[in-house]
Design an enzyme around this catalytic site. Structure first.
Site, PDB file in Angstrom:
ATOM      1  N   SER A  44       0.851  -1.207   0.000  1.00 38.56           N
ATOM      2  CA  SER A  44       0.000   0.000   0.000  1.00 38.56           C
ATOM      3  C   SER A  44       0.879   1.247   0.000  1.00 38.56           C
ATOM      4  O   SER A  44       0.433   2.338  -0.347  1.00 38.56           O
ATOM      5  CB  SER A  44      -0.922   0.000   1.217  1.00 38.56           C
ATOM      6  N   GLU A 181      -9.546  -9.478   3.506  1.00 39.05           N
ATOM      7  CA  GLU A 181      -9.804  -8.068   3.193  1.00 39.05           C
ATOM      8  C   GLU A 181     -11.161  -7.885   2.531  1.00 39.05           C
ATOM      9  O   GLU A 181     -11.526  -8.612   1.614  1.00 39.05           O
ATOM     10  CB  GLU A 181      -8.684  -7.529   2.276  1.00 39.05           C
TER      11      GLU A 181
HETATM   12  O1  KIV Z   1      -0.460  -3.343   1.558  1.00 48.29           O
HETATM   13  C1  KIV Z   1      -1.087  -3.330   2.622  1.00 48.29           C
HETATM   14  O2  KIV Z   1      -0.950  -2.408   3.419  1.00 48.29           O
HETATM   15  C2  KIV Z   1      -1.976  -4.473   2.890  1.00 48.29           C
HETATM   16  C3  KIV Z   1      -2.941  -4.468   3.983  1.00 48.29           C
HETATM   17  C4  KIV Z   1      -3.460  -5.748   4.413  1.00 48.29           C
HETATM   18  C5  KIV Z   1      -3.301  -3.335   4.735  1.00 48.29           C
HETATM   19  O3  KIV Z   1      -1.905  -5.424   2.192  1.00 48.29           O
END
Ligand code: KIV
Length: 280
Positions: A44, A181
């Site tokens: 992310s 998720e």
């Molecule tokens: O990339 C990320 O932050 C994630 C999460 C599960 C928040 O994959």
């Protein structure tokens, strides 16, 4: 918390697992001090820290820079390095080699998205090689184009069964926990109740074994968009923005730097500067 055993222990003791993301040294220090149960250096960061519109544009070499920074800041924590798009999809050998780089950079485990024959073989090879793996099911951002966009998953009984089946395969292959998720709370509860390993929810209700959120979201620092499942515990965007404006005003008005923030010559040297000329 330094090992995967603590995750299982928390689940078995019915104690929730609290995880957060971190991308940099100073945030990692705060999370380490709070003894957060696990820190994910999530891909992310491509969106949140680097400003890309999705997570496709980050490479393993770029991820390693952030994993190293976090591991310097959080030396007591369990750190998970998120394997970015195409760093593990080509072959088991490629995935294993890149997973090894994450561990050498300071992660204690890695995270992989999805479940197919290739992912299952890679999970097995990683765990056999001493690299713990966190799975990731439900909405998987790296598979967004094949999923058909940002969509809630597991909304019907057959889809819930499919996710549970994948989760069981990941558990069997050796994952120590699985991120769920973006799915209805009841679906995540059902999946959690039918697994031995913990589930870590994000937008998946309160009945997962634990929760993870993006730290910049809950601190109100990243404001491009805010998913429904985010609760804001602070508004850092406004704090930073007000501070930057105050700084700019004070520089323009010659309020900053004041005497307090300046260095001064001693009296003898100052005397030599009198009259605007340096008397050597
Ligand atoms: O990339 C990320 O932050 C994630 C999460 C599960 C928040 O994959």
């Amino acid at each position: 918390m330094k090992s995967i055993n603590a995750f299982q222990r928390l689940k078995d003791n019915n104690e929730k697992i609290a995880m957060l993301t971190a991308y940099d040294y100073s945030t990692a220090q705060v999370l380490d001090k709070a003894e957060i149960d696990g820190i994910l250096v999530g891909d992310s960061l491509a969106m949140v820290a680097l400003g890309y519109k999705d997570t496709y544009n980050i490479s393993i070499d770029e991820m390693l820079i952030f994993v190293k920074a976090v591991s310097r800041g959080a030396s007591n924590s369990f750190i998970i390095g998120d394997m970015p798009f195409m760093s593990y999809n080509i072959s088991v050998e490629q995935g294993l080699e890149n997973a090894g780089k994450m561990i050498k950079a300071g992660a204690s485990a890695i995270k992989l998205e999805g479940c197919n024959a290739h992912i299952l073989s890679l999970v097995k090879r990683c765990t056999e090689s001493g690299i713990p793996v966190l799975g990731h099911l439900g909405f998987t951002p790296q598979l967004m184009n094949t999923i058909g966009g940002y969509k809630i998953q597991g909304k019907t009984s057959d889809k819930i069964e499919q996710i549970l089946e994948s989760a069981k395969k990941l558990e069997e292959a050796g994952c120590f926990a699985i991120v769920l998720e973006l799915m209805p709370a009841e679906s995540a509860k059902y999946i959690t109740e039918n697994l031995k390993i913990p589930t870590i929810g994000i937008g998946a209700g309160k009945d997962c074994s634990g929760q993870i959120v993006v730290t910049d979201d809950i601190l109100g620092k990243f404001t491009d968009f805010t998913p429904k499942f985010v609760k804001k515990y602070a508004n850092l965007h406004d704090i930073v923005s007000n501070s930057v404006e105050a700084y700019k005003r004070e520089v323009k008005e010659e309020v900053f730097p004041s005497e307090k923030e300046s260095f001064w010559l001693d009296e003898k040297e100052r005397g030599k500067l009198e009259g605007g000329k340096l008397k050597v």
